[in-house]
Design a protein around this motif. Structure first.
Motif, PDB file in Angstrom:
ATOM      1  N   SER A   1      95.493  18.248  22.681  1.00 36.85           N
ATOM      2  CA  SER A   1      96.462  17.313  21.979  1.00 36.85           C
ATOM      3  C   SER A   1      95.758  17.291  20.575  1.00 36.85           C
ATOM      4  CB  SER A   1      96.476  16.184  22.552  1.00 36.85           C
ATOM      5  OG  SER A   1      95.327  15.520  22.895  1.00 36.85           O
ATOM      6  N   ILE A   2      94.524  17.371  20.478  1.00 37.64           N
ATOM      7  CA  ILE A   2      93.799  17.603  18.946  1.00 37.64           C
ATOM      8  C   ILE A   2      94.079  19.064  18.437  1.00 37.64           C
ATOM      9  CG2 ILE A   2      91.785  16.826  17.756  1.00 37.64           C
ATOM     10  CD1 ILE A   2      90.724  15.703  20.169  1.00 37.64           C
ATOM     11  N   GLY A   3      93.736  20.058  19.400  1.00 35.46           N
ATOM     12  CA  GLY A   3      93.714  21.409  18.892  1.00 35.46           C
ATOM     13  C   GLY A   3      95.332  21.970  18.388  1.00 35.46           C
ATOM     14  N   PHE A   4      96.299  21.071  18.934  1.00 32.77           N
ATOM     15  CA  PHE A   4      97.366  21.527  18.221  1.00 32.77           C
ATOM     16  C   PHE A   4      97.607  21.255  16.898  1.00 32.77           C
ATOM     17  CE2 PHE A   4     101.810  19.929  16.845  1.00 32.77           C
ATOM     18  CZ  PHE A   4     102.580  20.682  17.592  1.00 32.77           C
ATOM     19  N   PHE A   5      97.166  20.352  16.259  1.00 35.23           N
ATOM     20  CA  PHE A   5      97.130  20.041  14.879  1.00 35.23           C
ATOM     21  C   PHE A   5      96.435  21.078  14.129  1.00 35.23           C
ATOM     22  CE2 PHE A   5      98.058  15.802  16.853  1.00 35.23           C
ATOM     23  CZ  PHE A   5      99.068  15.838  16.327  1.00 35.23           C
ATOM     24  N   LEU A   6      95.084  21.136  14.723  1.00 37.51           N
ATOM     25  CA  LEU A   6      94.301  22.337  13.837  1.00 37.51           C
ATOM     26  C   LEU A   6      94.913  23.677  13.970  1.00 37.51           C
ATOM     27  CD1 LEU A   6      91.883  22.952  12.218  1.00 37.51           C
ATOM     28  CD2 LEU A   6      90.613  23.309  14.436  1.00 37.51           C
ATOM     29  N   ALA A   7      95.834  23.917  15.182  1.00 35.74           N
ATOM     30  CA  ALA A   7      96.205  25.304  15.320  1.00 35.74           C
ATOM     31  C   ALA A   7      97.568  25.293  14.239  1.00 35.74           C
ATOM     32  CB  ALA A   7      96.818  25.202  16.739  1.00 35.74           C
ATOM     33  N   THR A   8      98.155  24.218  14.185  1.00 33.58           N
ATOM     34  CA  THR A   8      99.334  24.279  13.125  1.00 33.58           C
ATOM     35  C   THR A   8      98.915  24.705  11.652  1.00 33.58           C
ATOM     36  OG1 THR A   8     100.583  22.791  14.287  1.00 33.58           O
ATOM     37  CG2 THR A   8     101.362  23.116  12.102  1.00 33.58           C
TER      38      THR A   8
ATOM     39  N   ALA B   1      81.193  19.899  25.013  1.00 30.78           N
ATOM     40  CA  ALA B   1      82.276  20.894  25.473  1.00 30.78           C
ATOM     41  C   ALA B   1      83.579  20.828  24.883  1.00 30.78           C
ATOM     42  CB  ALA B   1      82.074  20.645  27.000  1.00 30.78           C
ATOM     43  N   LEU B   2      83.911  19.204  24.763  1.00 35.55           N
ATOM     44  CA  LEU B   2      85.227  19.119  24.326  1.00 35.55           C
ATOM     45  C   LEU B   2      85.352  19.837  22.850  1.00 35.55           C
ATOM     46  CD1 LEU B   2      88.290  17.680  24.781  1.00 35.55           C
ATOM     47  CD2 LEU B   2      87.185  15.716  23.461  1.00 35.55           C
ATOM     48  N   ILE B   3      84.324  19.722  22.152  1.00 33.70           N
ATOM     49  CA  ILE B   3      84.571  20.346  20.678  1.00 33.70           C
ATOM     50  C   ILE B   3      84.738  21.831  21.022  1.00 33.70           C
ATOM     51  CG2 ILE B   3      82.989  20.796  18.744  1.00 33.70           C
ATOM     52  CD1 ILE B   3      82.043  18.034  18.754  1.00 33.70           C
ATOM     53  N   VAL B   4      83.914  22.333  21.742  1.00 34.54           N
ATOM     54  CA  VAL B   4      84.016  23.775  21.936  1.00 34.54           C
ATOM     55  C   VAL B   4      85.537  24.136  22.296  1.00 34.54           C
ATOM     56  CG1 VAL B   4      83.315  25.905  23.014  1.00 34.54           C
ATOM     57  CG2 VAL B   4      81.767  24.216  22.553  1.00 34.54           C
ATOM     58  N   LEU B   5      85.928  23.348  23.520  1.00 37.91           N
ATOM     59  CA  LEU B   5      87.417  23.690  23.887  1.00 37.91           C
ATOM     60  C   LEU B   5      88.510  23.436  22.708  1.00 37.91           C
ATOM     61  CD1 LEU B   5      87.236  22.143  27.436  1.00 37.91           C
ATOM     62  CD2 LEU B   5      87.723  24.466  26.776  1.00 37.91           C
ATOM     63  N   PHE B   6      88.211  22.462  22.089  1.00 36.20           N
ATOM     64  CA  PHE B   6      89.194  22.131  20.853  1.00 36.20           C
ATOM     65  C   PHE B   6      89.062  23.106  19.907  1.00 36.20           C
ATOM     66  CE2 PHE B   6      88.437  20.234  16.698  1.00 36.20           C
ATOM     67  CZ  PHE B   6      89.805  20.183  16.275  1.00 36.20           C
ATOM     68  N   LEU B   7      88.127  23.686  19.399  1.00 31.96           N
ATOM     69  CA  LEU B   7      87.940  24.891  18.542  1.00 31.96           C
ATOM     70  C   LEU B   7      88.651  25.916  19.293  1.00 31.96           C
ATOM     71  CD1 LEU B   7      84.521  24.136  16.879  1.00 31.96           C
ATOM     72  CD2 LEU B   7      86.847  23.751  15.903  1.00 31.96           C
ATOM     73  N   ASN B   8      88.284  26.270  20.625  1.00 34.41           N
ATOM     74  CA  ASN B   8      88.732  27.536  20.969  1.00 34.41           C
ATOM     75  C   ASN B   8      90.389  27.313  21.255  1.00 34.41           C
ATOM     76  OD1 ASN B   8      89.362  29.343  23.703  1.00 34.41           O
ATOM     77  ND2 ASN B   8      87.481  29.691  22.923  1.00 34.41           N
ATOM     78  N   THR B   9      90.922  26.416  21.570  1.00 34.27           N
ATOM     79  CA  THR B   9      92.301  26.244  21.949  1.00 34.27           C
ATOM     80  C   THR B   9      92.958  26.380  20.607  1.00 34.27           C
ATOM     81  OG1 THR B   9      94.117  25.413  22.825  1.00 34.27           O
ATOM     82  CG2 THR B   9      92.629  23.730  21.910  1.00 34.27           C
ATOM     83  N   ALA B  10      92.359  25.756  19.565  1.00 31.49           N
ATOM     84  CA  ALA B  10      93.004  25.753  18.227  1.00 31.49           C
ATOM     85  C   ALA B  10      93.088  27.320  17.788  1.00 31.49           C
ATOM     86  CB  ALA B  10      92.255  25.109  17.296  1.00 31.49           C
ATOM     87  N   ALA B  11      92.049  28.081  18.065  1.00 26.57           N
ATOM     88  CA  ALA B  11      92.244  29.380  17.678  1.00 26.57           C
ATOM     89  C   ALA B  11      93.252  30.161  18.330  1.00 26.57           C
ATOM     90  CB  ALA B  11      90.817  30.296  18.019  1.00 26.57           C
ATOM     91  N   TYR B  12      93.092  30.153  19.581  1.00 25.62           N
ATOM     92  CA  TYR B  12      94.274  30.735  20.398  1.00 25.62           C
ATOM     93  C   TYR B  12      95.597  30.355  19.990  1.00 25.62           C
ATOM     94  CZ  TYR B  12      91.183  33.276  23.458  1.00 25.62           C
ATOM     95  OH  TYR B  12      90.175  34.132  24.096  1.00 25.62           O
TER      96      TYR B  12
END
Lengths: 294, 269
Positions: free
Chosen positions: B53-60, B120-131
């Motif tokens: 849910s956080i990564g979605f915004f960075l991904a956009t 770990a949440l930060i890593v997952l957040f950045l990772n999913t944002a990239a994908y």
């Protein structure tokens, strides 16, 4: 390694590092990179073979064989891959020992599972208890490679199955109209044409395979991750001639860069391969190449 | 039956530190294994839901940046996506953990980052944002030309055009691939406690408990299938929820033009 390394305390920074980075343990670290490459070199063709067999089975006209192929493709869906790795290594090990136990010790009368213990006779231990250390390591590595091949074989089967289905039906119908048998159609028409459809999936899979190699660590292999943790940890002058603080961060940064470079090179090679395979194909990409050349 | 209820009372929230402190030591029952592994799923769901849910915004943001004209915006986004997609998540976890550790030794404020719930949440957040950024970028490039021309013809520019035309269409086109990304992000959450981040007081995720049982009983044939059942359930829930959202994104189109989600299991990290 170098002659001036006998007394590291007196060295300047550059010389110190040249000595530090060539110690025996560092050689093991570099060897671990070869292990990663070896794993890739063995796993990729074996997994492709498994995948091909799986895809062939899934297309089979014999129903039980077809179910087998479809189940093989389906098992890896929906479950984390690392769970498979952890599961398969123990399961394979126990399966091999169980079979050897049945064959080698037929007069053993106790059950193999006693409560929470897995007991087989001495002769069935794999590798044998008195085997030298390197056999144990080689066996562990073999189990890991086999596990990788099974899991990635299932992914490859899925990709190849999709590739086979993407070959235009008209091609197959034409082959049949020429009187080719099923076998001939499969080997002469379907297989040569499916690669271009399967390649995007397969190259993706190759990337995933590269990125899955650090999981060797979880299978108990002394791989790059293991050595990075070992070497990077704080060392006091009591135990080593090269004392340093906690450098694990830098070792893992190096691993990160190694993997980035590896995937980047693979990407470039696969791009060229795709161009080569597209040549003369009845796809949009092939058509574009034909027009550009004309 | 009542002992099982007792077990559930003791262990259902064990992974977040509520209930019995000691893990079962011997005579493991099926009920204990189901309860504890299920308890560990709390962490998997936490990591998955939060990162998505956080990564979605960075991904956009990343997708738009990668599609930007200016080099100064495009290049950083490209590099970010390349770094996180081109290296193993496992190594990213290790690197981040040791990075936070050495930061902590100089600045104690970084203490929380060495714990799994944040680091770990930060890593997952950045990772999913990239994908997901890469997925969204692909969708952004395949928006039909006519849609944008129509928006121009109505005199829409800038933010209103992005909000009302480009963004919804991008989401609609990306949704099938994004569903897969969500599924595999949840699978990737199992790596957390195997990659340096300590499971403090044995509060781990589902795989942590599953491997605990497999280690203690030498029997992988019970805990791992239980884990598989839980993950298949989560996968089904994700597919269901995402299908509902996908339906809403597609609601202006006739049914046969709806984009269907194809399960593509080759998206692992």
């Amino acid at each position: 390694m170098f002659s001036y390394c006998s007394d590291p305390d007196t060295l300047g920074t550059a010389a110190w590092f040249s000595c530090y980075l060539t110690t025996g343990v560092h050689m093991s670290f570099y060897l671990a990179f070869l292990k990663v490459l070896l794993l890739l070199a063995i796993t990729a063709p074996v997994a492709l073979g498994f995948g091909f067999l799986g895809a062939m089975a899934a297309r089979s006209r014999i129903a039980p064989l077809r179910w087998l192929g479809k189940i093989y493709i389906a098992i890896v869906r929906g479950v984390p891959d690392i769970a498979f790795f952890l599961f398969f290594v123990i399961a394979l090990d126990q399966a091999i020992e169980y079979v050897r136990h049945r064959v080698l010790c037929p007069d053993w009368d106790q059950p193999v599972r006693q409560g929470s213990d897995f007991v087989v006779c001495q002769a069935a231990k794999m590798p044998l208890g008195n085997a030298p250390q390197y056999i144990h390591e080689a066996y562990g590595f073999f189990l890991a490679v086999f596990t990788f091949a099974i899991v990635f074989g299932a992914f490859a089967a899925n990709v190849l199955y999709g590739g086979m289905r993407a070959v235009p039906n008209a091609q197959l119908e034409t082959a049949e109209a020429y009187g080719m048998t099923h076998r001939q159609t499969f080997w002469r028409i379907l297989v040569p044409q499916m690669w271009v459809f399967a390649l995007p999936g397969l190259s993706n899979l190759w990337m995933v395979l590269i990125k899955a190699t650090p999981l060797l660590f979880l299978l108990g292999i002394e791989d790059v991750v293991y050595w990075a943790r070992e070497l990077g940890g704080t060392k006091t002058s009591k135990f080593t001639d090269y004392p340093h603080g906690d450098w694990r961060m830098w070792y893992f940064l190096f691993l990160l860069i190694f993997y980035l470079g590896f995937t980047r090179i693979s990407e470039l090679v696969l791009e060229r391969l795709m161009k080569r395979l597209t040549r003369g194909q009845a796809t949009a990409g092939g058509e574009a190449q034909r027009k550009a050349a004309a | 039956m009542s002992t099982c209820l007792q077990t559930i009372q003791d262990y259902a929230l064990r992974s977040i530190g509520i209930g019995e402190r000691l893990l079962p030591r011997e005579g493991f029952t099926l009920c204990e294994q189901f309860t504890l592994i299920g308890s560990g799923m709390i962490w998997n769901v936490y990591f998955g839901v939060m990162a998505l849910s956080i990564g979605f915004f960075l991904a956009t943001g990343l997708a738009v940046a990668k599609g930007a004209q200016s080099r100064w915006i495009r290049k950083p986004a490209e590099w970010f996506i390349f770094v996180f997609r081109g290296s193993p998540l496992f190594i990213q976890f290790f690197f981040a953990y040791f990075l936070f550790l050495s930061l902590k030794s100089s600045y104690p404020a970084f203490g929380a980052f060495t714990a799994a719930w944040l680091g770990a949440l930060i890593v997952l957040f950045l990772n999913t944002a990239a994908y997901s950024g890469e997925i969204f970028y692909g969708a952004l490039r395949s928006i039909p030309k006519g849609d944008i021309e129509a928006a121009d013809a109505y005199g829409m520019t800038g933010w209103p055009r992005f909000k009302r035309i480009i963004w919804p269409t991008m989401l609609r086109l990306a949704w099938p691939a994004y569903t897969n990304e969500a599924i595999f992000l949840f699978h990737a959450t199992t790596l957390v406690f195997f990659s340096g981040f300590p499971a403090w007081q044995q509060r781990g995720d589902a795989l942590y408990y599953a491997s605990y049982f497999a280690d203690k009983t030498f029997n992988p044939f019970i805990p791992y299938p239980i884990l598989a059942v839980y993950f298949i359930l989560v996968t089904l829930i994700i597919v269901g929820v995402f299908a509902l959202i996908g339906k809403r994104l597609n609601r202006h189109l006739p049914a046969e033009r709806h984009l269907r989600t194809r399960f593509r299991p080759n998206l692992m990290r």
